[in-house]
Write an enzyme that holds these catalytic residues in place. Structure first.
Site, mmCIF file in Angstrom:
data_model
loop_
_atom_site.group_PDB
_atom_site.id
_atom_site.type_symbol
_atom_site.label_atom_id
_atom_site.label_comp_id
_atom_site.label_asym_id
_atom_site.label_seq_id
_atom_site.Cartn_x
_atom_site.Cartn_y
_atom_site.Cartn_z
ATOM 1 N NE ARG A 18 -2.373 -1.579 3.252
ATOM 2 C CZ ARG A 18 -2.826 -1.444 4.492
ATOM 3 N NH1 ARG A 18 -3.982 -0.842 4.716
ATOM 4 N NH2 ARG A 18 -2.128 -1.900 5.496
ATOM 5 C CG ASN A 36 -4.434 -4.642 2.624
ATOM 6 O OD1 ASN A 36 -3.944 -4.534 1.507
ATOM 7 N ND2 ASN A 36 -3.702 -4.799 3.717
#
Ligand code: ZN
Ligand code: ZN
Ligand code: FE
Length: 791
Positions: A18, A36
């Site tokens: 990320r 996520n």
């Protein structure tokens, strides 16, 4: 201006994906978010079309450890967002549970580790979102610090700041730690006397490293804690210590794995092709089998490291502690490879708890280098080699397990497959993925059997897996089968049994996405057949719901079932007796190979011919304790014995591997030379007879005194020729063009190479294993697909 929604599947969580996406989006001036989801990462980006394209091109390539399996890209409506954000995780399908595997130390962490100004200078437990232990420290899910063995260490302010900053490399790095707040090292001697107390600073670690390096160079054996268990470690260039390790570990012949500081050192001793280099340097950091170079570079590797093998097993340091030891050796100008073999007694599981380590290893190791971060679950090193420019597993464990293997198949039930008794793994299958367990090992000792049951329990609990169908091997005496049936009874779940070689075949089919009818060539040592005899040289024809046995090699007699696998000279003597009935001839041959072997292995054979011969003759004549077996491994055993390579299988496959070793260089020269064989057709089956072949080999060795290297090459060539001829006959009869190759014998590179190439030249579509091992470690994976018959 455009907007796209991107779903990224694969190994993209717990690896710093990320923050990586965040930075990439900034670079290309995109707005949106990344988050996520349970089984994938969702990205929404909006911006200029060309920037979007560059972004997509970049992110699939440049992340160091993410492994992207699949990317779905959809157009989305424009929302005119003003920034790019990392959003909180969102659990969409609560039943997909992902546990990341342990990851080798990353370059960024190495830089900090070696920087005297960094607050983690020489800190042996440095890690970040792109490296460090995962699976081996997780006690339960979700993967948060409080659910790992790091829970006893409270993060200091500095560590916590890193942990909470979405742009930091240590954002949500669960094992994050430093000198102030994290674990430390300790050294004890083999009387459990503490030599160094818990390290708390770089100075402390320097002292420990000085001590460790000194002891390694003095020729001591150390037990060193790693991610998934203990290693026994010593100088691989020191004959005395390597020999002592062999003796005390009760492991006379099996090659030891080594670890070296970098690729240059590995290249001094072995040939490293591009693919092997990639594997060695990968974040999984497995042991890679590499062809030996002539051992002339100083310091030379001890001849006791890898006896009677063309290969060295090498890996690079993967824990910060290992890295530091090599760094320190390097500082001392000692760039030696170290033995890095699993800490256990011969075939028992690798130890991973301190108490076990002291108890089991105190007579082997001189010192214990330990630390106070607990290992929650054992995980052995993975072992692989390169075949045709791609990975070929011997053991798939640390670095891979327990990450899911995605398949082109939809499991309608939750299936728990118990595997086989040698090189055991078990598998959980569900939806479109299979979780193959870490390496459990041979279920022939109590520790291994306990570890098997406990690991199953741990996986079921952690993955919240509720099996509604069990599957195990057909062999009624397998421990794995007994435990499966017990489990079935206790939980009232149906348990089905699956034939061993069919499971091998399904294993290769499943990973290659083949579900229609194909030919399975399955060569291995032993497996229980449908007719209650032992199979192992099988040409099966089948799909995912059934199979027939279309061909096999003619069975040979085993004198005493299990014992003859470890002592195959019994089967060879039985064969010679049946063929020649001439005691004097056989006795002369026995002396001939005994002398040869004694001079080679430098030790006497401790039993007399008379005793053995008479008892075997008696058993054969009265048909007592004789079991017939088609196992390909057993044919290799006899040939290896006839070639004078040994009387025993010191470990599984010792004699067959030795036979491969001596034949490998001659094989290219052998071309069309073959021994005599026969293929009969009876009861709709082809049966290959090896009687004449074995007699010719005996005569070549004993009467014609031919070079056994050539004999081995010619033997391999014959087996390959027979196999291809049978497969051609099956194609002609049944019009099937797809072939899968599986079973432990396909670890044999000559056979794999030769059969694979011949089949391709005849226009077959040939499939081999790339995701799980061809040996029995791949059985549980295949068993999951076998359930199809009943569901
Ligand atoms: Zn790192
Ligand atoms: Zn800290
Ligand atoms: Fe097998």
């Amino acid at each position: 201006m455009k907007a796209k929604r991107i779903e990224v599947f694969g190994k993209v969580q717990s690896v710093g994906f990320r923050p990586f996406i965040y930075n990439l989006a900034k670079k290309f001036n995109l707005t949106g978010y990344v988050k996520n989801k349970t089984s994938y990462v969702e990205i929404l980006v909006e911006g200029k079309e060309e920037n979007l394209e560059k972004f997509i091109k970049d992110f699939s390539k440049t992340h160091p450890i993410a492994q992207i399996e699949k990317i779905l890209i959809k157009e989305d409506h424009i929302r005119n967002l003003d920034s790019f954000k990392i959003l909180e995780s969102e659990q969409t399908t609560p039943d997909f549970i992902y546990i990341p595997a342990d990851i080798k130390i990353c370059d960024e962490c190495i830089k900090e580790l070696l920087n005297p100004k960094d607050r983690r200078y020489l800190y042996p437990f440095i890690n970040c979102t792109q490296c460090g232990p995962r699976f081996t420290i997780i006690e339960e899910l979700p993967y948060d610090r409080k659910n790992t063995t790091m829970k006893i260490f409270k993060m200091c302010e500095d560590c916590l700041n890193e942990y909470q900053d979405p742009l930091n490399r240590r954002f949500h790095a669960q094992p994050n730690a430093c000198y102030k707040c994290g674990p430390g090292l300790m050294i004890k001697d083999n009387n459990l006397k503490t030599i160094f107390k818990l390290t708390k600073s770089a100075e402390d670690v320097e002292k420990v490293l000085d001590f460790i390096v000194k002891k390694i160079l003095e020729g001591k054996i150390l037990a060193i804690k790693s991610f998934g268990g203990y290693h026994l470690v010593c100088d691989a260039t020191n004959d005395d210590v390597v020999f002592r390790l062999r003796k005390s570990k009760n492991r006379e012949f099996k090659p030891f794995a080594m670890m070296a500081y970098n690729l240059d050192i590995i290249r001094k001793y072995s040939y490293v092709d591009k693919e092997s280099e990639k594997l060695l340097s990968s974040s999984q950091s497995p042991i890679v089998l590499l062809l030996k170079k002539p051992n002339i570079e100083e310091p030379r590797i001890s001849e006791f490291v890898s006896v009677e093998s063309n290969y060295y097993g090498f890996m690079l340091p993967y824990t910060p502690l290992q890295y530091l030891i090599f760094y320190w050796l390097n500082k001392n100008n000692k760039n030696i490879p170290l033995i890095m073999t699993s800490g256990n007694l011969s075939d028992e599981p690798q130890v991973f708890k301190e108490t076990q380590a002291f108890e089991k290893l105190k007579d082997i190791a001189d010192y214990f280098l330990i630390y106070n971060r607990k290992i929650n679950i054992r995980c052995d090193d993975s072992v692989c080699r390169v075949f045709n420019n791609d990975v070929y597993f011997i053991r798939r464990s640390r670095g891979w397990s327990p990450e899911p293997i995605f398949v082109n198949y939809n499991f309608k039930k939750q299936i728990l497959a118990f595997g086989a008794d040698l090189k055991n793994t078990f598998s959980l299958a569900k939806d479109n993925y299979v979780i193959v367990s870490h390496h459990i090992g041979d279920l022939d000792n109590l520790d291994a059997i306990d570890s098997f049951s406990q690991s199953i329990e741990y996986y079921l609990k952690t993955f919240k897996f509720k099996p509604d169908l069990l599957v195990c091997d057909l062999h009624p005496l397998y421990e794995s089968s007994k435990i499966a049936k017990e489990f079935a009874k206790n939980n009232s779940i149906e348990c089905i049994t699956l034939q061993h070689h069919y499971a091998h075949m399904l294993s290769c089919m499943l990973e290659n996405g083949i579900f229609e009818r194909c030919i399975g060539v399955i060569f291995d040592g032993t497996g229980y057949g449908l007719d209650n005899t032992i199979w192992g040289s099988e040409f099966l024809v089948g799909d995912i719901s059934s199979f027939i046995r279309k061909a096999h090699f003619e069975p040979i007699s085993l004198v005493g079932a299990d014992i003859s696998i470890k002592q195959p000279y019994r089967n060879a003597l039985a064969f010679l007796y049946k063929e020649y009935k001439d005691k004097k001839l056989i006795k002369d041959f026995w002396s001939f190979i005994t002398n040869k072997l004694e001079s080679k292995q430098n030790k006497e054979i401790s039993f007399s011919f008379e005793e053995i011969f008479d008892s075997i003759k008696f058993l054969v004549e009265n048909n007592i304790n004789i079991v017939s077996s088609c196992g390909m491994g057993r044919i290799f055993d006899i040939v290896a014995f006839l070639c004078g390579l040994g009387f025993f299988n010191y470990y599984e496959g010792y004699l067959p591997q030795n036979l491969e070793y001596i034949g490998s260089y001659e094989f290219k020269e052998i071309k069309d030379e073959i021994y005599t064989y026969e293929i009969k057709y009876q009861d709709n089956k082809y049966i290959a007879n090896t009687r004449l072949l074995l007699k010719e080999i005996f005569e070549d060795v004993f009467f014609n005194k031919k070079d056994v290297k050539k004999i081995s090459a010619k033997f391999h060539n014959t087996i390959s020729k027979i196999s291809v001829e049978i497969i051609l006959k099956i194609r002609e009869e049944l019009n099937i063009n797809k072939v899968v190759l599986s079973g432990g014998v396909f670890q044999n590179q000559i056979l794999l190479f030769s059969i694979y190439n011949k089949l391709q030249s005849f226009g077959f579509e040939v499939f081999i294993h790339r995701k799980v091992p061809c040996n029995d470690a791949g059985i549980s994976f295949g068993q999951t697909l076998g359930c199809n018959i009943y569901v």
